[in-house]
Scaffold this active site. Structure first.
Site, PDB file in Angstrom:
ATOM      1  CG  ASP A   1      -9.386  10.441  -6.369  1.00  0.00           C
ATOM      2  OD1 ASP A   1      -9.252   9.617  -5.446  1.00  0.00           O
ATOM      3  OD2 ASP A   1     -10.450  11.048  -6.605  1.00  0.00           O
TER       4      ASP A   1
ATOM      5  CG  ASN B   1      -6.459  11.462   0.342  1.00  0.00           C
ATOM      6  OD1 ASN B   1      -6.283  11.755  -0.828  1.00  0.00           O
ATOM      7  ND2 ASN B   1      -6.902  10.273   0.724  1.00  0.00           N
TER       8      ASN B   1
ATOM      9  CD  GLU C   1      -4.511   3.464   1.996  1.00  0.00           C
ATOM     10  OE1 GLU C   1      -4.122   3.590   3.169  1.00  0.00           O
ATOM     11  OE2 GLU C   1      -5.715   3.527   1.666  1.00  0.00           O
TER      12      GLU C   1
ATOM     13  CG  HIS D   1     -10.144  13.626  -0.527  1.00  0.00           C
ATOM     14  ND1 HIS D   1      -9.962  12.372   0.007  1.00  0.00           N
ATOM     15  CD2 HIS D   1     -10.461  14.437   0.521  1.00  0.00           C
ATOM     16  CE1 HIS D   1     -10.174  12.404   1.313  1.00  0.00           C
ATOM     17  NE2 HIS D   1     -10.475  13.647   1.649  1.00  0.00           N
TER      18      HIS D   1
ATOM     19  CG  ASP E   1      -0.478   0.139   2.508  1.00  0.00           C
ATOM     20  OD1 ASP E   1       0.715   0.471   2.637  1.00  0.00           O
ATOM     21  OD2 ASP E   1      -1.217  -0.059   3.481  1.00  0.00           O
TER      22      ASP E   1
END
Length: 294
Positions: free
Chosen positions: A189, A180, A215, A185, A172
């Site tokens: 993304d 974030n 993630e 955010h 991850d």
């Protein structure tokens, strides 16, 4: 049962004077019944079907022979050929040794039914779209969690039959919540999409990449003899570390932590995931941006 190629002398629809050439798509098979329901297989080259782990379409079905049938495209169309299978190959419920296929034909092999879709049929585009929606993560471009669960179960079954090498790499993105919170955010993304793209571009043929959740990503690695799975995992880690992630003019440092688990006889998929997840957790405890494999 027909053995000649389907007629190519078909009425051409009125295009309103347009001279644009139609999109040249490969013919394909779509699974409409069986364990692989929804899967699409392009017929731009010869495609084998059987229980053999190396078959183009591997069917884990006792009614299917190891080398059961093959689909052969040529200048006249696509021909299905039975390879002296025990239980036969059927087209529209009629057993065949070999014949050319017409658009919409249904081919039964064991408990699986394929639908043949000819080239340039708009339905092919529809099935491709539906398959993409149901099997891939729209943000990262890699497979989604349900596809991963199915692929892992199939991979473990194949490894058990062939006694072949199989490994799972879970990783991850380090401090993703901080990313974030700091950059927003939309930036998060962007990072997810770019990590997915990077992984997809560097996967070996035959391996499988998926977004496992949030993630976290999962890579199924086939046929690598230890310590090659760990080396490959560290190669991915290094690619992410040196990649420049820049969103709206801001550089975002990104690293990953991962765990690698190698399949052993008797293991089921859930045990492989649990072992890789434990090692991922230890990689985080060890300071992140590293791979733990034992």
């Amino acid at each position: 049962m027909r053995t000649t190629a389907p007629s190519l002398n078909k009425t051409v629809p009125d295009t309103g004077g347009s001279t644009a050439a139609p999109v040249d798509r490969s013919a394909c098979l779509v699974v409409i019944k069986g364990d692989l329901v929804g899967r699409k297989f392009d017929l731009d080259k010869e495609l084998s079907v059987g229980r053999d782990a190396n078959a183009g379409v591997c069917l884990d079905d006792g009614l299917v022979s190891r080398n059961h049938a093959r689909f052969v495209p040529d200048s006249a169309g696509v021909r299905v050929e039975d390879l002296l299978s025990t239980n036969g190959t059927f087209v529209n419920e009629e057993q065949t040794k070999g014949c050319y296929l017409d658009d919409g034909d249904q081919i039964t092999i064991g408990r699986t039914i394929f639908k043949f879709i000819s080239r340039n049929n708009i339905e092919a585009a529809f099935h491709e779209h539906v398959y993409s929606l149901t099997h891939f993560d729209s943000l990262t471009g890699v497979h989604n969690r349900p596809s991963f669960d199915s692929a892992l179960a199939n991979s473990v079954a194949k490894a058990a039959r062939a006694q072949s090498q199989l490994a799972l790499f879970l990783f991850d993105i380090d401090h993703f919540k901080r990313c974030n919170d700091t950059y927003g955010h939309r930036a998060g993304d962007y990072v997810l999409s770019q990590v997915g793209r990077l992984v997809g571009e560097h996967m070996r043929a035959g391996d499988f990449a998926a977004r496992y959740g949030g993630e976290e990503f999962a890579l199924i690695l086939r046929g690598l003899v230890p310590p090659a799975p760990t080396r490959f995992a560290d190669h991915i880690r290094n690619l992410v570390e040196v990649q420049r992630f820049e969103f709206e003019g801001k550089h975002i440092p990104v690293t990953i932590s991962g765990g690698v688990a190698e399949w052993e006889p008797g293991m089921v998929g859930a045990q492989l995931v649990e072992l890789a997840d434990q090692r991922l957790y230890r990689a985080k405890q060890a300071g992140r941006n590293c791979i733990i494999a034992c």
